[in-house]
Every structure is written in structure tokens, then in C-alpha cells.
Design an enzyme around this catalytic site. Structure first.
Site, PDB file in Angstrom:
ATOM      1  N   GLY A 158       0.751  -1.217   0.078  1.00 33.75           N
ATOM      2  CA  GLY A 158      -0.039  -0.072  -0.011  1.00 33.75           C
ATOM      3  C   GLY A 158       0.781   1.364  -0.047  1.00 33.75           C
ATOM      4  O   GLY A 158       0.790   2.094  -0.873  1.00 33.75           O
ATOM      5  N   ILE A 205      -0.423  -4.938   5.639  1.00 35.94           N
ATOM      6  CA  ILE A 205      -0.254  -4.966   4.098  1.00 35.94           C
ATOM      7  C   ILE A 205       1.051  -5.486   3.452  1.00 35.94           C
ATOM      8  O   ILE A 205       1.616  -4.996   2.494  1.00 35.94           O
ATOM      9  CB  ILE A 205      -0.341  -3.431   3.864  1.00 35.94           C
ATOM     10  CG1 ILE A 205       0.871  -2.796   4.577  1.00 35.94           C
ATOM     11  CG2 ILE A 205      -1.519  -3.009   4.091  1.00 35.94           C
ATOM     12  CD1 ILE A 205       0.650  -1.279   4.374  1.00 35.94           C
ATOM     13  N   ILE A 242      12.825  -3.540  18.467  1.00 35.66           N
ATOM     14  CA  ILE A 242      12.399  -4.142  17.331  1.00 35.66           C
ATOM     15  C   ILE A 242      11.809  -5.603  17.651  1.00 35.66           C
ATOM     16  O   ILE A 242      12.322  -6.447  18.274  1.00 35.66           O
ATOM     17  CB  ILE A 242      13.841  -4.416  16.352  1.00 35.66           C
ATOM     18  CG1 ILE A 242      14.722  -2.971  16.194  1.00 35.66           C
ATOM     19  CG2 ILE A 242      13.642  -5.267  15.057  1.00 35.66           C
ATOM     20  CD1 ILE A 242      13.760  -2.171  15.251  1.00 35.66           C
ATOM     21  N   THR A 300      11.223  -9.439  10.069  1.00 29.69           N
ATOM     22  CA  THR A 300      10.087  -8.725   9.116  1.00 29.69           C
ATOM     23  C   THR A 300      10.686  -7.324   9.294  1.00 29.69           C
ATOM     24  O   THR A 300      10.523  -6.417   8.293  1.00 29.69           O
ATOM     25  CB  THR A 300       8.709  -8.941   9.808  1.00 29.69           C
ATOM     26  OG1 THR A 300       8.798  -8.678  11.051  1.00 29.69           O
ATOM     27  CG2 THR A 300       8.299 -10.299   9.298  1.00 29.69           C
ATOM     28  N   GLY A 327       8.254   2.190  15.388  1.00 33.32           N
ATOM     29  CA  GLY A 327       7.618   2.365  13.922  1.00 33.32           C
ATOM     30  C   GLY A 327       8.897   2.238  12.928  1.00 33.32           C
ATOM     31  O   GLY A 327       9.984   3.051  13.184  1.00 33.32           O
ATOM     32  N   GLU A 362       8.335   3.451   7.530  1.00 30.32           N
ATOM     33  CA  GLU A 362       8.737   4.759   6.529  1.00 30.32           C
ATOM     34  C   GLU A 362      10.196   5.057   6.584  1.00 30.32           C
ATOM     35  O   GLU A 362      10.651   5.692   5.825  1.00 30.32           O
ATOM     36  CB  GLU A 362       7.553   6.053   6.820  1.00 30.32           C
ATOM     37  CG  GLU A 362       6.424   5.227   7.209  1.00 30.32           C
ATOM     38  CD  GLU A 362       5.345   6.164   6.786  1.00 30.32           C
ATOM     39  OE1 GLU A 362       5.311   6.787   5.340  1.00 30.32           O
ATOM     40  OE2 GLU A 362       4.216   5.889   7.250  1.00 30.32           O
TER      41      GLU A 362
HETATM   42 MO1  MOS Z   1       2.342   5.763   5.191  1.00 32.45          MO
HETATM   43  S1  MOS Z   1       2.524   6.918   3.524  1.00 32.45           S
HETATM   44  O1  MOS Z   1       1.679   7.057   6.234  1.00 32.45           O
HETATM   45  O2  MOS Z   1       1.037   4.562   4.739  1.00 32.45           O
END
Ligand code: MOS
Length: 691
Positions: free
Chosen positions: A234, A460, A578, A583, A651, A654
Site C-alpha cells: 500500500g 499490508i 525491534i 520482518t 515504527g 517509513e
Molecule cells: Mo504511510 S505513507 O503513512 O501509509
């Protein structure tokens, strides 16, 4: 905070649905079998701006197998649509080329596609404007940038500090539009049972998709169920509902059948979102010994005529380096283009390309090693807000990365050669916020002593299901084999999207809390518990919470042909605990590979005459292939930050893409002496670098 024993957390647990995926047993949205089914096909606008005067669907309707043709003249009215991209068939206006203007539903996909080709759309075309420029007369200041940051900030006196600075950098960097290309294109299967609507949809959050769908059709949320058990990627493009979901539900209602509506790869380049192009002016002031005295970061970007999407590209500059004088701003222009949307590390990704390129230029200007320059300007409080960091290990990432990469052996002189190849290396920093959103979860002990946990989370392709199972197992004190976590269904307890790199933190905290509550409940003879993390999130201290990282790249540039090879990439990240090293590594290298694409391959090219992106498929929109990724290494710094959430995660989805492109561009500069301030870097700019 509860003590969580860590047996599964931190262990390389294999992806729970891995076997189902590789054997084909896992079902993606339109692979579900709802019985008698019909197929939808979308018709797109062929002008960038105008008004539809008529649609002639007679020939399309007369084709064998065609059930209906839907357009604004015959479509049902939608009740409430907050995102204008979802207001399909509600009015005759065309706001961008490729916008959905009609749809066909037929017995089979071939008939639907053929009929879609025969729909005649008559349009009164108007002149369009699709060109982003930093001097566009219609630039404006948005009220806020995503998700809710101020558009502009101004601390100290930037102009005075720049005027006084011994060294200044003033350059403009630009990035093109980029399109998300998940392996599984967007797709919806919709079915009505009376006034109840069920959709299987490829998205990043079943619960987040249910509410807008219910509102659009004037239903209560309970009348709608959204399922997304497996999703093939996604990256943000499936974080908010896309219009095909509304079209599928309309076609299902009007045909009385279950309807499958897959978006084609080509259509993804129009109405499923993309990263806005950016133009970014960076001004830095520094002392002769490399202490930054001023930073100004001004961003120019586009949005559509129908919806404002304000990418927060200057926000990482508010976080990165210590300076008393700091100014950031964002300006948008509404063009006759599709609405930009989320794409992996929206904001941080293009913003850090500009900042980290400028920092490299500053390091060269003052003659200080770029790692040392970053360390010298490390911040002990968030530069813009003054808030303390919950933890900040940028320097540790830079040092660890320097060791692993062999930075000490790097010759700072440019244009080192190995035969016909120029070799260079570069570094850049990464950052991404550590968000957490409230969520609910249930946990239940089964008669056979195994456990079942439920939360409307999404996997996802990240490994979220596996990570949540590990978190549940450790909290319950049992092996992962005894826990099953159900996700991907809006009927499960409420949870936010797989976005903003906050999935594991948000859902994991709710899962851990529910499992703790279950243990207490079992002491009392109960078998089920429910948890909500809203209160504990509201009670969190007001701190700056961010992950940090350092990216290293080695490139080889052919002095004659200009060919660029990325011979090594290394990313070192400090992203809290982590949960699963296998993954997590995949997430990081995935992000870094996308960053390589951003630097060298990907570019959505706007055709100004026709007002559309020219490249509509992977033959023309190039992403890195296996052969492009020679050697990619990931490492992380152990962080134990108790101020994050119950499970100590920051997190990781990103941050892997942030800084990669700058590291590669900086390496290209080191290799060739040529500075590219516009991405992507193509060999045509490098041909003859050796002469
Ligand atoms: Mo990410 S671009 O906040 O799904």
C-alpha cells in the site's frame, strides 16, 4: 508500565501467513468467491479540465453481457462525501485527466472492458494548467500541512543570522511526482444483502474505510463491513479510501450482483494517489567551524482543484539540527491534476532529500567530514518546539554506520577511479516521527487453552500480524503457536490504519493491554477481556518522539556512459524496540530500495500539453529490479525508550526510505564532482563525466 517478558519479541518468528501466501491459499480482495458475480470496468476522463456535456452509452449497453453503464446522469446520489475524490458520478465537472467519469458492469471482465471502450464521453474542454513552478501566481499558504502541522514556522532571526554567517548555502532542490505501485493494485469486491454492504477491499485499515463508505451511502457503520485480510502492499496509497470502492458498491447495488472491480496498473497512475512533485529552496548559514546558525527550508508543491493535500516536506527540518534561527514554509498551488496523496514517508522523504543534500554541500563548503558536521550540530531538544526528545540516537547511528561502512578509509577527494568507473560514497541522516494512535482489542482464552486476539489492524505485507502475535504471546506468557490474532475486518475492535509507521505501536499496545486484562480476568474465572488505549495515550508526556537513522551509499559511475550502479547501501536505524528482526529487516530494505528508486529510476513525467502523466506502467515508470540492488545492509541501535508506549516501539515502515536518495546523490557527487539538485539522477546528466 507492565513488565513484558520477551521470549517472542525480538525473536525472528517466521511470517505467520507466509505459507498461505506462497501456496496461493491467502485470498486478496477480488480473489474472494461471493457466488454469482459481475465485473466492473472504469471509464476515465480524456481531458485535464472541462465539463461533460453528454455521455452516449447506447452502444456500450447493447453489448452482450453488459448489465449497466453508470455516469453522473444516472448514478445514485451519495449522501455525504468528505473527500471529493470519492464523489464519483455526482457532477459533470472534470478536474483532471484520468478522473473516473463512467463505469460499466457486465457478466465478465472482457465484456465490461470492451463496453467501457465504447462509452462516448462528450466534453467541453477548457484550458488546463498542470505545471508546478516556485513562482506560480496562484501559490497559497495552506492552513496546515499533513497531518496537522503549521504551514510555516519562524524562530529567531533567520535573515540576520544568514547575513552574519561566515558560510552560506543557498540551493534549490526538486523532486518529481512519484507513483505508488503496490504489487496488488487497488481492488474492491462489493456485495449488498438488503441494506447491508460487505466489501473486500485492498486497503491499509478496514475500520478507517468503513466510516466513509457508510456515510457515502447513508448507512450506519454497523450496516457496513470491510474486509482486508491480506493486502499486497500500500505504502500510503491504500491508507484512505479510493474511488473504486465507491464505484464497486454503486455497481453492486444497481446490478443486484456482487461486483469485482480491480483497478488496472495504468489506472493507478490517475486516481489512487501519488507523491506531489516538490521544489525546495534551502538556505543554511554556518560558522567557519561548521556550526549551523540558520536554516531556512521553503517548499513549493501542488494539489488538485478538488481537494487540498499538503505534504509536510519541511517538517523534518524542524526536528533535525540545532539552530537558534529556523524558518520553514509550505506553499501549494491548485492545478488541474489528480490529488496527491500518501506515499511512504510523505513529507520526510522529499524534505530530507533537500536538507541532507544541503548539509552535504555545507560540509564541503566548510571542509568538515559530513558525519562530523552532523554530529557537531546534533540537537539535545527538538529545534523548533524546544521539547525534549524521548530518545534520540542519530549520533549513535552515524557512528555505527561509519564503522560498518568503513568510512574512516574514505578518501574525501572526489573522482576516485577504478578503471572506467568513478567510485564515491555518501551519507545522509533519516528521521521519522514515532506516532501512536488509540486502538481497542479483545483477547479470549479458548476451551483448548489457546488464545484468540482480535483487532481491526492491517497487514499490508509488513509482518504486522506476526508482530502482534509475538506481542500477545509474550504478554500471555505462552508460545506464539498458542495465539491466533485476527485482523483485517472492520467487525473487529476499532483500530487505526497501517500508516504513519504507527501500526505496531498503536495496535501492539492495545493487544498487550487486552492480554494483560485477560490474565487478570482469568484469575477471576473469566475468559475474555477488552482493552482501549485512549486514556494512556492522552496521559503521555509532551515529548518529541522520533526515530532516527543514518544511510550510507557507495556508487560507481561509468565515466563514458554515465551508468550509475549503487554498489553498496547501508542503513542504521534507532527505532525503539525491534519486535521481529526478520520482518523489520524486510521493512527497512524495502524502504531503502524505494529510496534508490526515488534517486535513480522513478519519475512520473507530466505531459503539459495533454495534462497527464505520460508513463502509466512499469515498462515506463521504472522501479529498482533485483539487479539494481547489489548489496544492501541494515542494522539497528538497541533503544530502550520507556516514553513511547507499552511495548517500546517507534515504527519502522517509513524511515527506511528517508535519506536514501540524498545519500546516493551525495555519493554521486563524491564520485563525479557533479551535484544533481533534481531527482531522479539519470545517466544523460552524467554522460562524459570522465572527460
Ligand atoms: Mo504511510 S505513507 O503513512 O501509509
Amino acid at each position: 508500565m507492565a513488565e513484558v517478558a520477551t521470549r517472542a519479541i525480538g525473536a525472528p518468528v517466521r511470517r505467520i501467513e507466509g505459507r498461505a501466501k506462497v501456496t496461493g491459499a491467502a485470498r486478496y480482495a477480488v480473489e474472494h468467491d461471493p457466488g454469482e458475480v459481475a465485473y466492473g470496468w472504469i471509464v476515465q476522463a480524456q481531458v485535464a479540465r472541462g465539463k461533460i456535456t453528454d455521455i452516449d452509452d447506447a452502444e456500450a449497453r447493447s453489448q452482450p453481457g453488459v448489465l449497466h453503464v453508470l455516469w453522473h446522469g444516472n448514478a445514485p446520489r451519495l449522501e455525504e462525501v468528505s473527500d471529493a475524490e470519492l464523489a464519483v458520478f455526482q457532477e459533470p465537472r472534470v478536474a483532471y485527466r484520468g478522473q473516473i467519469v463512467a463505469a460499466v458492469v457486465a457478466d465478465n471482465p472482457e465484456a465490461a472492458r470492451e463496453a467501457a471502450r465504447l462509452v462516448r464521453v462528450k466534453v467541453h474542454e477548457e484550458p488546463h494548467d498542470v505545471g508546478l513552478r516556485a513562482d506560480h501566481p496562484h501559490l497559497y499558504k495552506p492552513d496546515k500541512v499533513n497531518p496537522s502541522f503549521p504551514s510555516d514556522t519562524d524562530k529567531g532571526d533567520v535573515d540576520a543570522a544568514l547575513a552574519r554567517a561566515e558560510v552560506t548555502i543557498d540551493h534549490t532542490y526538486s523532486t518529481p511526482a512519484y507513483h505508488n505501485n503496490a504489487m496488488e493494485p487497488h481492488a474492491t469486491l462489493a456485495r449488498w444483502d438488503g441494506d447491508r454492504l460487505t466489501v473486500y477491499d485492498s486497503n491499509q485499515g478496514a475500520a478507517a474505510h468503513r466510516a466513509p463508505l457508510a456515510k457515502a451511502f447513508g448507512l450506519e457503520p454497523e450496516q457496513v463491513r470491510v474486509l482486508a485480510e491480506h493486502v499486497g502492499g500500500g505504502f500510503g496509497s491504500k491508507g484512505t479510501p479510493r474511488p473504486q470502492m465507491i464505484v464497486a458498491a454503486m455497481l453492486a447495488r444497481i446490478s443486484g450482483r456482487a461486483v469485482k472491480l480491480p483497478v488496472t496498473r495504468q489506472q493507478m497512475f490517475a486516481f489512487t494517489g501519488y507523491r506531489t512533485p516538490t521544489i525546495q529552496r534551502m538556505r543554511l548559514g554556518a560558522t567557519g567551524d561548521g556550526r549551523i546558525t540558520a536554516i531556512e527550508h521553503r517548499v513549493f508543491e501542488q494539489t488538485s482543484q478538488i481537494r487540498e493535500f499538503a505534504e509536510q516536506a519541511a517538517t523534518p527540518t524542524r526536528v533535525m539540527y540545532a539552530t537558534d534561527n529556523l524558518r520553514t514554509s509550505h506553499r501549494l498551488v491548485r492545478l488541474d491534476v489528480p490529488t496527491p496523496s500518501w506515499m511512504r514517508a510523505p513529507g520526510e522523504c522529499p524534505g530530507m532529500y533537500a536538507l541532507e543534500s544541503a548539509i552535504d554541500e555545507l560540509a564541503l563548503a566548510v571542509g568538515i567530514d559530513p558525519i562530523e558536521l552532523r554530529i557537531r550540530n546534533d540537537a539535545d531538544a527538538e529545534p523548533d518546539s524546544g521539547k525534549p526528545f524521548s530518545s534520540r540516537n542519530l549520533v549513535a547511528c552515524l557512528r555505527e554506520g561509519a564503522d560498518r561502512f568503513g568510512w574512516a578509509d574514505r578518501d574525501p577527494r572526489q573522482r576516485q577511479r577504478d578503471g572506467r568507473w568513478f567510485i564515491g560514497s555518501g551519507v545522509a541522516a533519516s528521521t521519522y516521527p514515532a506516532y501512536q494512535r488509540d486502538a481497542e482489542a479483545t483477547a479470549r482464552v479458548q476451551p483448548d487453552g489457546s488464545f484468540r486476539v482480535g483487532i481491526a489492524a492491517a497487514d499490508i505485507g509488513t509482518g504486522a500480524r506476526t508482530a502482534l502475535t509475538q506481542i500477545a504471546a509474550d504478554t500471555l506468557g505462552v508460545p506464539v503457536e498458542r495465539v491466533r490474532v485476527d485482523i483485517g475486518d472492520s467487525a473487529l475492535p476499532r483500530a487505526g490504519v497501517a500508516g504513519g509507521s504507527m501500526g505496531t505501536s498503536s495496535w501492539g499496545a492495545a493487544v498487550a493491554k487486552a492480554c494483560e486484562a485477560l490474565l487478570a480476568e482469568m484469575e477471576r474465572g473469566g475468559s475474555e477481556a477488552h482493552a482501549d488505549t485512549k486514556a494512556e495515550i492522552e496521559a503521555k508526556k509532551d515529548l518529541a518522539r522520533h526515530a532516527f537513522g543514518a544511510q550510507f551509499a557507495e556508487v560507481r559511475v561509468d565515466g563514458e556512459t554515465g551508468e550509475i550502479r549503487v554498489s553498496r547501501l547501508l542503513g542504521v536505524f534507532a527505532a525503539g524496540r525491534i519486535v521481529n528482526p526478520v520482518t523489520a529487516r524486510s521493512q527497512f530494505i524495502g524502504g531503502m530500495t524505494m529510496g534508490m528508486g526515488m534517486a535513480l529510476f522513478e519519475e512520473s513525467v507530466m505531459d503539459r500539453r495533454y495534462g497527464d502523466y505520460l508513463n502509466h506502467d512499469l515498462a515506463q515508470y521504472h522501479v529498482p529490479a533485483n539487479a539494481d540492488v547489489a548489496d544492501i545492509e541494515v542494522a539497528w541501535i538497541e533503544e530502550d525508550d520507556p516514553e513511547l508506549n507499552r511495548i517500546g516501539t517507534k515504527g519502522i515502515g517509513e524511515i527506511g526510505i528517508v535519506g536514501t536518495a540524498a545519500a546516493i546523490a551525495n555519493a554521486v557527487h563524491h564520485a563525479t564532482g557533479l551535484r544533481f539538485r533534481a531527482l531522479p539522477i539519470h545517466l544523460d546528466g552524467l554522460v562524459g563525466a570522465g572527460t
